[in-house]
Scaffold this motif. Structure first.
Motif, PDB file in Angstrom:
ATOM      1  N   LEU A 121       0.752  -1.280  -0.185  1.00  0.00           N
ATOM      2  CA  LEU A 121       0.013  -0.172   0.091  1.00  0.00           C
ATOM      3  C   LEU A 121       0.928   1.047   0.168  1.00  0.00           C
ATOM      4  CD1 LEU A 121      -2.968   1.561   0.435  1.00  0.00           C
ATOM      5  CD2 LEU A 121      -2.506   1.319   2.880  1.00  0.00           C
ATOM      6  N   VAL A 122       0.537   2.194  -1.082  1.00  0.00           N
ATOM      7  CA  VAL A 122       1.400   3.360  -1.029  1.00  0.00           C
ATOM      8  C   VAL A 122       0.573   4.315  -0.603  1.00  0.00           C
ATOM      9  CG1 VAL A 122       2.787   4.785  -2.539  1.00  0.00           C
ATOM     10  CG2 VAL A 122       2.540   2.577  -3.085  1.00  0.00           C
ATOM     11  N   VAL A 123       1.210   5.145   0.498  1.00  0.00           N
ATOM     12  CA  VAL A 123       0.442   6.232   1.281  1.00  0.00           C
ATOM     13  C   VAL A 123       1.288   7.578   1.096  1.00  0.00           C
ATOM     14  CG1 VAL A 123      -0.899   4.779   2.883  1.00  0.00           C
ATOM     15  CG2 VAL A 123       1.487   5.802   3.406  1.00  0.00           C
ATOM     16  N   GLN A 124       0.449   8.739   1.099  1.00  0.00           N
ATOM     17  CA  GLN A 124       1.202   9.727   1.235  1.00  0.00           C
ATOM     18  C   GLN A 124       1.012  10.719   2.361  1.00  0.00           C
ATOM     19  OE1 GLN A 124      -0.054  12.068  -2.024  1.00  0.00           O
ATOM     20  NE2 GLN A 124      -0.379  14.066  -1.072  1.00  0.00           N
ATOM     21  N   ILE A 166      -2.606  -6.766   2.529  1.00  0.00           N
ATOM     22  CA  ILE A 166      -1.416  -5.847   2.565  1.00  0.00           C
ATOM     23  C   ILE A 166      -0.449  -6.398   3.409  1.00  0.00           C
ATOM     24  CG2 ILE A 166      -0.574  -3.566   3.158  1.00  0.00           C
ATOM     25  CD1 ILE A 166      -2.792  -3.603   0.968  1.00  0.00           C
ATOM     26  N   GLY A 167       1.071  -6.492   2.687  1.00  0.00           N
ATOM     27  CA  GLY A 167       1.996  -6.987   3.370  1.00  0.00           C
ATOM     28  C   GLY A 167       3.104  -5.870   4.120  1.00  0.00           C
ATOM     29  N   ARG A 168       3.131  -4.847   3.115  1.00  0.00           N
ATOM     30  CA  ARG A 168       3.700  -3.757   3.896  1.00  0.00           C
ATOM     31  C   ARG A 168       3.197  -2.237   3.141  1.00  0.00           C
ATOM     32  NH1 ARG A 168       8.644  -1.702   1.528  1.00  0.00           N
ATOM     33  NH2 ARG A 168       8.266  -1.268  -0.768  1.00  0.00           N
ATOM     34  N   ILE A 169       3.599  -1.225   3.925  1.00  0.00           N
ATOM     35  CA  ILE A 169       3.325   0.161   3.530  1.00  0.00           C
ATOM     36  C   ILE A 169       4.644   0.918   3.170  1.00  0.00           C
ATOM     37  CG2 ILE A 169       2.166   2.194   4.255  1.00  0.00           C
ATOM     38  CD1 ILE A 169       0.567   0.662   6.110  1.00  0.00           C
ATOM     39  N   ARG A 170       4.459   1.669   2.085  1.00  0.00           N
ATOM     40  CA  ARG A 170       5.382   2.457   1.439  1.00  0.00           C
ATOM     41  C   ARG A 170       4.748   3.931   1.765  1.00  0.00           C
ATOM     42  NH1 ARG A 170       6.784   2.024  -4.414  1.00  0.00           N
ATOM     43  NH2 ARG A 170       6.602   4.567  -4.590  1.00  0.00           N
TER      44      ARG A 170
END
Length: 182
Positions: A90-93, A122-126
């Motif tokens: 998951l890409v967050v800002q 979801i395995g990780r968050i970028r």
């Protein structure tokens, strides 16, 4: 009289279609759902639910400070007909200060997201450190000025209120209601 005649006599005459009023009130999510779904799918979201329910998923601490941008799913090698479900990224800002806090709570956030989905999606968050784009809000319209009769009616109704703060609040509310309803 036969039964069919009784029913025919007791019916009301049909109204012209211009006089009939049909209301089909639906939630706004149903009206814009398809448009939102297409946009979310382009960004890797299987459904708009994650974006819509984001404040409930991440909680008060990150609701307005972290925005989900996209979900990056791992590529499936060619020739594999039944790939195992591998978790996505998951890409967050967010801004810099919140990014630091989020890195400490990232395990809990991933767990909450996966609980929402019901599986380990979801395995990780970028985290991308960028300033958030605030939602565009239109300022409320200014209410119309009240007529002399409306002013007199409002002051008559508020004459018995002794508390000045309560009276000011009720006057403000009364002005808004009268300006919108009449």
């Amino acid at each position: 009289m036969s039964d069919s005649r009784q029913h025919a006599v007791s019916r009301k005459p049909a109204q012209p279609s211009s006089l009939r009023r049909v209301t089909r009130a639906r939630p706004i999510g149903d009206l814009i759902g398809k448009t939102l779904e297409r946009s979310c799918r382009r960004r890797g979201f299987a459904a708009a639910d994650l974006v819509v329910d984001w404040p409930d998923i991440v909680g008060e601490r990150y609701a307005g400070k972290v925005q989900p941008l996209r979900v990056d799913w791992p590529r499936v090698p060619e020739g594999v007909s039944d790939p195992e479900a591998q978790p996505a990224t998951l890409v967050v800002q967010t801004d810099g200060a919140t990014a630091l806090l989020l890195t400490h709570d990232i395990g809990q956030v991933v767990e909450r997201i996966n609980t929402f989905f019901g599986w380990g999606a979801i395995g990780r968050i970028r985290i991308l450190q960028r300033p958030l784009t605030p939602p565009k809000r239109t300022p409320p319209r200014k209410p119309r000025p009240l007529t002399a009769d409306e002013e007199a009616e409002l002051s008559d109704k508020l004459a018995g209120v002794g508390n000045t703060r309560l009276g000011a609040a009720l006057e403000k509310l009364g002005r808004a209601v009268l300006a919108k309803t009449r």
